[in-house]
Design a protein around this motif. Structure first.
Motif, mmCIF file in Angstrom:
data_model
loop_
_atom_site.group_PDB
_atom_site.id
_atom_site.type_symbol
_atom_site.label_atom_id
_atom_site.label_comp_id
_atom_site.label_asym_id
_atom_site.label_seq_id
_atom_site.Cartn_x
_atom_site.Cartn_y
_atom_site.Cartn_z
ATOM 1 N N PHE B 189 0.811 -1.220 0.000
ATOM 2 C CA PHE B 189 0.000 0.000 0.000
ATOM 3 C C PHE B 189 0.843 1.267 0.000
ATOM 4 O O PHE B 189 0.313 2.349 -0.048
ATOM 5 N N ILE B 190 2.141 1.102 0.117
ATOM 6 C CA ILE B 190 2.988 2.283 0.245
ATOM 7 C C ILE B 190 3.576 2.656 -1.116
ATOM 8 O O ILE B 190 4.332 1.901 -1.722
ATOM 9 N N LYS B 191 3.194 3.851 -1.552
ATOM 10 C CA LYS B 191 3.551 4.302 -2.892
ATOM 11 C C LYS B 191 5.056 4.364 -3.103
ATOM 12 O O LYS B 191 5.552 3.980 -4.161
ATOM 13 N N SER B 192 5.779 4.834 -2.087
ATOM 14 C CA SER B 192 7.218 5.015 -2.279
ATOM 15 C C SER B 192 7.952 3.684 -2.406
ATOM 16 O O SER B 192 9.115 3.641 -2.798
ATOM 17 N N LEU B 193 7.275 2.583 -2.064
ATOM 18 C CA LEU B 193 7.917 1.268 -2.188
ATOM 19 C C LEU B 193 7.526 0.569 -3.488
ATOM 20 O O LEU B 193 7.919 -0.569 -3.730
ATOM 21 N N ASP B 194 6.746 1.265 -4.325
ATOM 22 C CA ASP B 194 6.227 0.639 -5.549
ATOM 23 C C ASP B 194 7.308 -0.033 -6.397
ATOM 24 O O ASP B 194 7.102 -1.103 -6.940
ATOM 25 N N ASP B 195 8.446 0.634 -6.491
ATOM 26 C CA ASP B 195 9.477 0.089 -7.372
ATOM 27 C C ASP B 195 10.527 -0.741 -6.632
ATOM 28 O O ASP B 195 11.479 -1.220 -7.233
ATOM 29 N N SER B 196 10.357 -0.877 -5.329
ATOM 30 C CA SER B 196 11.330 -1.666 -4.572
ATOM 31 C C SER B 196 10.926 -3.135 -4.572
ATOM 32 O O SER B 196 9.833 -3.494 -4.993
ATOM 33 N N ILE B 197 11.812 -3.994 -4.074
ATOM 34 C CA ILE B 197 11.480 -5.414 -4.106
ATOM 35 C C ILE B 197 10.391 -5.791 -3.111
ATOM 36 O O ILE B 197 9.705 -6.781 -3.289
ATOM 37 N N CYS B 198 10.244 -4.999 -2.050
ATOM 38 C CA CYS B 198 9.247 -5.406 -1.053
ATOM 39 C C CYS B 198 7.863 -4.830 -1.353
ATOM 40 O O CYS B 198 6.866 -5.282 -0.804
ATOM 41 N N GLY B 199 7.782 -3.838 -2.242
ATOM 42 C CA GLY B 199 6.485 -3.219 -2.538
ATOM 43 C C GLY B 199 5.692 -4.014 -3.554
ATOM 44 O O GLY B 199 6.077 -5.116 -3.950
ATOM 45 N N ILE B 200 4.618 -3.422 -4.012
ATOM 46 C CA ILE B 200 3.730 -4.107 -4.941
ATOM 47 C C ILE B 200 4.428 -4.404 -6.277
ATOM 48 O O ILE B 200 4.228 -5.456 -6.885
ATOM 49 N N GLY B 201 5.301 -3.473 -6.685
ATOM 50 C CA GLY B 201 6.034 -3.682 -7.942
ATOM 51 C C GLY B 201 6.874 -4.945 -7.877
ATOM 52 O O GLY B 201 6.896 -5.757 -8.807
ATOM 53 N N GLY B 202 7.551 -5.121 -6.754
ATOM 54 C CA GLY B 202 8.379 -6.312 -6.556
ATOM 55 C C GLY B 202 7.545 -7.571 -6.574
ATOM 56 O O GLY B 202 7.920 -8.582 -7.186
ATOM 57 N N ASN B 203 6.385 -7.511 -5.926
ATOM 58 C CA ASN B 203 5.517 -8.685 -5.879
ATOM 59 C C ASN B 203 4.975 -9.057 -7.258
ATOM 60 O O ASN B 203 4.856 -10.230 -7.586
ATOM 61 N N MET B 204 4.667 -8.025 -8.047
ATOM 62 C CA MET B 204 4.162 -8.303 -9.394
ATOM 63 C C MET B 204 5.269 -8.912 -10.238
ATOM 64 O O MET B 204 5.032 -9.790 -11.061
ATOM 65 N N HIS B 205 6.485 -8.445 -9.976
ATOM 66 C CA HIS B 205 7.632 -8.983 -10.708
ATOM 67 C C HIS B 205 7.832 -10.464 -10.355
ATOM 68 O O HIS B 205 8.079 -11.295 -11.239
ATOM 69 N N ILE B 206 7.715 -10.772 -9.064
ATOM 70 C CA ILE B 206 7.855 -12.170 -8.626
ATOM 71 C C ILE B 206 6.799 -13.037 -9.309
ATOM 72 O O ILE B 206 7.089 -14.131 -9.790
ATOM 73 N N LEU B 207 5.570 -12.505 -9.383
ATOM 74 C CA LEU B 207 4.494 -13.260 -10.025
ATOM 75 C C LEU B 207 4.829 -13.548 -11.486
ATOM 76 O O LEU B 207 4.695 -14.677 -11.960
ATOM 77 N N MET B 208 5.299 -12.513 -12.191
ATOM 78 C CA MET B 208 5.566 -12.701 -13.612
ATOM 79 C C MET B 208 6.746 -13.649 -13.840
ATOM 80 O O MET B 208 6.722 -14.450 -14.775
ATOM 81 N N SER B 209 7.750 -13.583 -12.982
ATOM 82 C CA SER B 209 8.868 -14.528 -13.201
ATOM 83 C C SER B 209 8.436 -15.943 -12.871
ATOM 84 O O SER B 209 8.893 -16.894 -13.499
ATOM 85 N N SER B 210 7.571 -16.053 -11.876
ATOM 86 C CA SER B 210 7.075 -17.381 -11.533
ATOM 87 C C SER B 210 6.246 -17.954 -12.684
ATOM 88 O O SER B 210 6.319 -19.145 -12.986
ATOM 89 N N LEU B 211 5.486 -17.076 -13.346
ATOM 90 C CA LEU B 211 4.695 -17.514 -14.496
ATOM 91 C C LEU B 211 5.613 -17.891 -15.655
ATOM 92 O O LEU B 211 5.379 -18.878 -16.349
ATOM 93 N N ARG B 212 6.673 -17.128 -15.825
ATOM 94 C CA ARG B 212 7.615 -17.404 -16.910
ATOM 95 C C ARG B 212 8.234 -18.793 -16.721
ATOM 96 O O ARG B 212 8.393 -19.554 -17.662
ATOM 97 N N ASP B 213 8.538 -19.120 -15.459
ATOM 98 C CA ASP B 213 9.143 -20.430 -15.180
ATOM 99 C C ASP B 213 8.146 -21.570 -15.358
ATOM 100 O O ASP B 213 8.485 -22.627 -15.856
ATOM 101 N N SER B 214 6.889 -21.332 -14.924
ATOM 102 C CA SER B 214 5.946 -22.449 -14.927
ATOM 103 C C SER B 214 5.172 -22.581 -16.232
ATOM 104 O O SER B 214 4.698 -23.654 -16.565
ATOM 105 N N ASP B 215 4.994 -21.472 -16.958
ATOM 106 C CA ASP B 215 4.264 -21.546 -18.222
ATOM 107 C C ASP B 215 4.796 -20.489 -19.190
ATOM 108 O O ASP B 215 4.176 -19.443 -19.390
ATOM 109 N N PRO B 216 5.946 -20.771 -19.785
ATOM 110 C CA PRO B 216 6.596 -19.764 -20.641
ATOM 111 C C PRO B 216 5.714 -19.293 -21.793
ATOM 112 O O PRO B 216 5.757 -18.117 -22.164
#
Lengths: 215, 316
Positions: B189-216
């Motif tokens: 929920f914290i805007k200033s963390l959007d681009d960090s690994i712990c913010g929402i941006g980081g979480n979305m990145h984790i999701l997409m890499s996980s998808l890339r690994d499981s269903d390229p």
């Protein structure tokens, strides 16, 4: 609602709705795309997309309408949404002075993050609530005039002037498109299944604008 | 914390405080600032789960200190209504006489929901109070839209407990749970963390890499259509999928999410499984249909199936 994939489409336009929370962006789109109104509607988190294909001046136009979240928190995401937009509709609530005074902020942000030829429109919603109106039509009109953009007033609840607003905006987009010598999509492209194929063409130009504005 | 200044017995020095006091420490100054926060929370709580009657109904256990008309504190609802009355149209006539438009702005029109009696309190009002107090206790986070969607299911569960003794303390219990939950997911929920690994941006990145690994193939397809995780996964992750499924399914899903030992790693697995379960459609759809599919996840999908698929994909 969804048009069949082999239907002839002349234009694909991306329209983004912005404005404060609770001014009725989602309700307007719900009314326009599904002809439906709900007194209370979930608040939008992130973004929602709605599609409608219409005919304007003998042209078939597919409108991709992006419904954005109003709260300040979600602004960082907006860059993604504005990108490649042919029109941005700034919505405010005619019963809320606050939402009107924020119009200028939304306008500046939209100008900064969009292309030069993007059509901007000001829209006052909830015109059915005459008793609690806080912003007169004249005031909104003069603001729009000073920004050199069109002003519309609508009621998503009574379905008043919603369709007209979108049709007029579409017409403006078509004009802007032709003015900037963008030949409209060749037939083979539009007849193909994927709507998104038009995306890269347009978004590449906007991407450049976006980067320039940052530098 | 939610009491109007001056309504409680004060010590000598605070008595000099008044509504026009420009001092930032002034209780009144804080009060007016808080009202802006409150208005936002109010808007969102009134439209909490519109398809459920529950939140519009009166709670059996209202906060007596507030609803009791004698001590004059009044519910937050009153405070919000007063805020709406602030705007008057002031016009100056040609003779220089300032005329204030006395027609009160009807608040009734903008409130589609009937207001309950003085001594009653709707469930959404309890949620509103909790979010307001949370925002005041956590000035670094404050209130962000979507928090209501996290607190809603928690409060619903506590308040609809068949054991009345437990239901009576729903407000305190759900506030405690909400605070603990937020301690884990607040970075989203914290805007200033959007681009960090712990913010929402980081979480979305984790999701997409996980998808890339499981269903390229699906990952590549979404990429080629310029469908960014911001367009769908932003809401999925921040709200812990509470807007994607019906409430009973959300409760079932949350049981699994909260019992996950590596929180909230399982959330990523679930999101990934959701995409893979509709992969056949994703691969043949165009941009618009895929956006529609991911933003309105098919309600026909059973939550059990999603959870099973997520568990199966879990790395040992």
């Amino acid at each position: 609602m969804e048009s069949s994939s082999n239907e002839h489409i002349d234009y694909v336009f991306k329209v983004v709705l912005i404005g404060d929370c609770g001014v009725g962006k989602s309700s307007l789109l719900l009314r326009y795309s599904d002809d439906f109104f709900q007194e209370s509607y979930l608040c939008t988190i992130g973004v929602d997309l709605r599609i409608r294909t219409i005919s304007v001046d003998d042209k078939r136009v597919k409108l991709q309408m992006w419904d954005t979240a109003g709260q300040e928190r979600f602004k960082t995401l907006c860059g993604h949404y504005y990108r490649g937009a042919e029109a941005i509709i700034i919505v405010f609530d005619v019963t809320s002075e606050n939402s009107f005074s924020n119009v200028l902020r939304w306008y500046e942000e939209a100008r900064q993050l969009s292309r030069q030829d993007t059509v901007l429109v000001l829209l006052g919603n909830k015109s059915d609530m005459a008793d609690s109106r806080a912003v007169s039509t004249e005031r909104a009109q003069s603001l729009a005039a000073s920004l050199n953009i069109a002003y519309f007033e609508s009621s998503a609840k009574l379905c008043d002037n919603v369709k007209e607003t979108f049709t007029a905006t579409t017409r403006k987009m078509m004009e802007a498109y032709q003015k900037h010598h963008r030949a409209h999509l060749p037939d083979d492209l539009t007849n193909s299944k994927s709507l998104h194929m038009s995306q890269p063409i347009k978004s590449s130009t906007s991407l450049n604008c976006f980067d320039c504005s940052i530098m | 914390m939610i009491i109007k200044p001056g309504s409680e017995v004060k010590s000598e020095e605070t008595v000099s405080d008044h509504p026009l006091n420009p001092n930032p420490d002034s209780e009144w100054c804080v009060y007016f600032k808080d009202n802006e926060k409150l208005l936002q929370i109010d808007k969102d709580c009134r439209r909490l789960y519109p398809e459920l009657e529950f939140f519009q109904k009166a709670t059996r256990f209202p906060c007596e200190r507030l609803t009791n008309t004698e001590n004059g504190i009044g519910a937050l609802r009153k405070r919000v209504e007063n805020c709406y009355l602030e705007s008057h149209t002031v016009s100056r006539s040609r003779l220089g006489v300032t005329k204030m438009d006395t027609t009160r702005h009807k608040t009734g029109d903008s409130r589609p929901f009937h207001t309950l009696g003085e001594s009653e309190e709707a469930h959404w009002e309890v949620v509103e109070r909790m979010l307001f107090i949370y925002a005041k206790l956590n000035p670094g986070i404050q209130y962000v839209q979507g928090m209501n969607e996290l607190l809603g299911p928690l409060y619903f569960t506590m308040a609809s407990d068949p054991n009345l003794e437990w239901a009576q303390h729903a407000e305190a219990d759900s506030f405690y749970c909400f605070t603990s939950l937020m301690a884990e997911v607040r970075d989203n929920f914290i805007k200033s963390l959007d681009d960090s690994i712990c913010g929402i941006g980081g979480n979305m990145h984790i999701l997409m890499s996980s998808l890339r690994d499981s269903d390229p193939a699906v990952h590549q397809h979404l990429l080629s259509q310029h469908i960014k995780p911001e367009f769908f996964a932003f809401r999925w992750i921040t709200l812990l999928l509470s807007q994607e499924f019906e409430l009973p399914d959300v409760l079932r899903l949350w049981d699994s999410l909260f019992s996950d030992s590596q929180r909230f790693g399982f959330l990523v697995d679930v999101c990934c499984a959701m995409i893979r379960l509709v992969r056949r459609n994703v691969l043949k759809n165009d941009f618009a249909s895929n956006m529609k599919l991911l933003q309105n996840y098919p309600p026909s999908t059973s939550i059990e199936e999603v959870i099973r698929a997520a568990i199966k994909s879990r790395k040992p």
